[in-house]
Write an enzyme that holds these catalytic residues in place. Sequence first.
Site, PDB file in Angstrom:
ATOM      1  N   CYS A 100       0.705  -1.216   0.109  1.00 39.41           N
ATOM      2  CA  CYS A 100      -0.028  -0.049  -0.141  1.00 39.41           C
ATOM      3  C   CYS A 100       0.786   1.362  -0.083  1.00 39.41           C
ATOM      4  O   CYS A 100       0.859   2.130  -0.956  1.00 39.41           O
ATOM      5  CB  CYS A 100      -1.028  -0.034   1.266  1.00 39.41           C
TER       6      CYS A 100
HETATM    7  N1  LIG Z   1      -4.450  -3.869   5.072  1.00 42.87           N
HETATM    8  C1  LIG Z   1      -3.959  -3.192   3.975  1.00 42.87           C
HETATM    9  O1  LIG Z   1      -3.976  -2.175   3.982  1.00 42.87           O
HETATM   10  C2  LIG Z   1      -2.743  -4.112   3.175  1.00 42.87           C
HETATM   11  C3  LIG Z   1      -2.522  -3.245   1.839  1.00 42.87           C
HETATM   12  C4  LIG Z   1      -1.724  -3.748   1.200  1.00 42.87           C
HETATM   13  C5  LIG Z   1      -1.203  -5.234   1.019  1.00 42.87           C
HETATM   14  N2  LIG Z   1      -1.544  -5.878   2.357  1.00 42.87           N
HETATM   15  C6  LIG Z   1      -1.321  -7.322   2.732  1.00 42.87           C
HETATM   16  O2  LIG Z   1      -2.229  -8.047   2.353  1.00 42.87           O
HETATM   17  C7  LIG Z   1      -1.959  -9.202   2.898  1.00 42.87           C
HETATM   18  C8  LIG Z   1      -3.499  -9.487   3.946  1.00 42.87           C
HETATM   19  O3  LIG Z   1      -3.428  -8.182   4.864  1.00 42.87           O
HETATM   20  P1  LIG Z   1      -4.741  -7.907   5.645  1.00 42.87           P
HETATM   21  O4  LIG Z   1      -4.568  -6.570   6.060  1.00 42.87           O
HETATM   22  O5  LIG Z   1      -5.921  -8.457   4.787  1.00 42.87           O
HETATM   23  O6  LIG Z   1      -4.142  -9.108   6.806  1.00 42.87           O
HETATM   24  P2  LIG Z   1      -5.227  -9.483   7.888  1.00 42.87           P
HETATM   25  O7  LIG Z   1      -6.444  -8.564   8.155  1.00 42.87           O
HETATM   26  O8  LIG Z   1      -4.637  -9.732   9.301  1.00 42.87           O
HETATM   27  O9  LIG Z   1      -6.021 -10.896   7.388  1.00 42.87           O
HETATM   28  C9  LIG Z   1      -5.326 -12.140   7.136  1.00 42.87           C
HETATM   29  C10 LIG Z   1      -6.045 -13.346   7.169  1.00 42.87           C
HETATM   30  O10 LIG Z   1      -5.175 -14.307   6.767  1.00 42.87           O
HETATM   31  C11 LIG Z   1      -5.484 -15.496   7.604  1.00 42.87           C
HETATM   32  N3  LIG Z   1      -4.762 -16.248   8.215  1.00 42.87           N
HETATM   33  C12 LIG Z   1      -3.826 -15.867   9.356  1.00 42.87           C
HETATM   34  N4  LIG Z   1      -2.795 -16.652   9.494  1.00 42.87           N
HETATM   35  C13 LIG Z   1      -3.069 -17.497   8.430  1.00 42.87           C
HETATM   36  C14 LIG Z   1      -2.188 -18.810   8.128  1.00 42.87           C
HETATM   37  N5  LIG Z   1      -1.120 -19.271   8.942  1.00 42.87           N
HETATM   38  N6  LIG Z   1      -2.518 -19.431   7.176  1.00 42.87           N
HETATM   39  C15 LIG Z   1      -3.634 -19.263   6.291  1.00 42.87           C
HETATM   40  N7  LIG Z   1      -4.326 -18.130   6.534  1.00 42.87           N
HETATM   41  C16 LIG Z   1      -4.024 -17.488   7.559  1.00 42.87           C
HETATM   42  C17 LIG Z   1      -6.697 -15.155   8.444  1.00 42.87           C
HETATM   43  O11 LIG Z   1      -7.949 -15.359   8.014  1.00 42.87           O
HETATM   44  P3  LIG Z   1      -8.843 -16.587   8.281  1.00 42.87           P
HETATM   45  O12 LIG Z   1      -8.959 -16.590   9.787  1.00 42.87           O
HETATM   46  O13 LIG Z   1     -10.260 -16.415   7.664  1.00 42.87           O
HETATM   47  O14 LIG Z   1      -8.093 -17.771   7.690  1.00 42.87           O
HETATM   48  C18 LIG Z   1      -6.529 -13.477   8.661  1.00 42.87           C
HETATM   49  O15 LIG Z   1      -7.663 -12.791   8.875  1.00 42.87           O
HETATM   50  C19 LIG Z   1      -0.863  -9.067   3.779  1.00 42.87           C
HETATM   51  O16 LIG Z   1       0.239  -9.589   3.394  1.00 42.87           O
HETATM   52  C20 LIG Z   1      -0.579  -7.317   4.185  1.00 42.87           C
HETATM   53  O17 LIG Z   1       0.414  -6.877   4.179  1.00 42.87           O
HETATM   54  C21 LIG Z   1      -2.374  -5.158   3.526  1.00 42.87           C
END
Ligand SMILES: NC(=O)c1ccc[n+]([C@@H]2O[C@H](COP(=O)([O-])OP(=O)(O)OC[C@H]3O[C@@H](n4cnc5c(N)ncnc54)[C@H](OP(=O)(O)O)[C@@H]3O)[C@@H](O)[C@H]2O)c1
Length: 324
Positions: A135
């Site tokens: 981001c």
């Molecule tokens: N947030 C942002 O603004 C943003 C922007 C750009 C890129 N990103 C990237 O996008 C990715 C996701 O970000 P996010 O903000 O959506 O993260 P998040 O809110 O923490 O969600 C990640 C999800 O992954 C699942 N998970 C956790 N541990 C896991 C494991 N060991 N194996 C499989 N699934 C697992 C969980 O969902 P379940 O419980 O449903 O399995 C968790 O809710 C990250 O790499 C982040 O750096 C985020």
Amino acid sequence: MIKAGIIGGSGYTGGELVRLLLNHPQVNIDFVYSTTRAGQPVTATHQDLLGLTDLKFSGEVNSGVDVVFLCLGHGNSTKFLAENSFDTHTKIIDLSNDFRLQKDAEYHKKTFIYGLPELNKEKIKTAAAIANPGCFATAIQLALLPLAKADVLQNDIHINAVTGSTGAGVGLSSTSHFSWRNNNASWYKPFTHQHLGEIGESLNSFGNKTAKLHFLPNRGNFTRGILATAYTRFEGSLNEAKKLYKEFYSDTIFTQLSEEPIHLKQVVNTNQCHVHLHKHEDILLITSAIDNLIKGASGQAVQNMNLMFDFFENTGLQLKAGVF
Ligand SMILES: NC(=O)c1ccc[n+]([C@@H]2O[C@H](COP(=O)([O-])OP(=O)(O)OC[C@H]3O[C@@H](n4cnc5c(N)ncnc54)[C@H](OP(=O)(O)O)[C@@H]3O)[C@@H](O)[C@H]2O)c1
């Protein structure tokens, strides 16, 4: 219609993808995989979708989908792909930083293309796998790419960017706790943020030498959005700078050069990046603004999917900001 699968369904980017894809006329969501909520209605977690879908989280993947989005924390995408296989025709769009750097781009006979459409549109169209940009990296690259291409980034570049709390994901930490974040501000990872690597690779992709980037990330007291400012010495006039940006972004639909100073609310809930230029003496100040969850993550992932499947680039992404 193509079939899509979402991995990491209960997280912020996963939830945002469900919302965008439910409104995409050429996509059916085949499954939303969750390690923690299999069998539960998606709306029990993403309550904003109540009345819009009967989908339930799945504990299994369908390996035959046309596209799969990996919305997992860093390191977990590699792990997930090692443990789960998809058909050879399945296109992969990964939102983590596992495959963004050139040294990580080859994985299991797939080459991950860096998914910044303003830089790599033609390569994205034929890609089998996409590494969706970070981001902060999206906001900063869109602020600096025209200068990098014009070979005028020869003096140190100072970048300050502030992000909303959703940038840190759904998991609670001491710095995302309401009591700490509300009415507060702070910086973190000064000059060492992990997105510097991908930003550097993109800026250097034109074959020109780029000066040092000094990047200070900040945590803001709001939920969504990134406002980035960058400044550096620029010898030309403001109009010459604007000409570089207008040329660079002449055929892009999601990056706009604004004549007026910009603010966050004009892009939140959209896939837009707005950029503004200001000149003071010999310093050029570039400001960019995005929604971290849309242009900075799930919206850009849908934009990449549209390009990969030859849909109109803005399908499902004609979103309006809620400014007032
Ligand atoms: N947030 C942002 O603004 C943003 C922007 C750009 C890129 N990103 C990237 O996008 C990715 C996701 O970000 P996010 O903000 O959506 O993260 P998040 O809110 O923490 O969600 C990640 C999800 O992954 C699942 N998970 C956790 N541990 C896991 C494991 N060991 N194996 C499989 N699934 C697992 C969980 O969902 P379940 O419980 O449903 O399995 C968790 O809710 C990250 O790499 C982040 O750096 C985020």
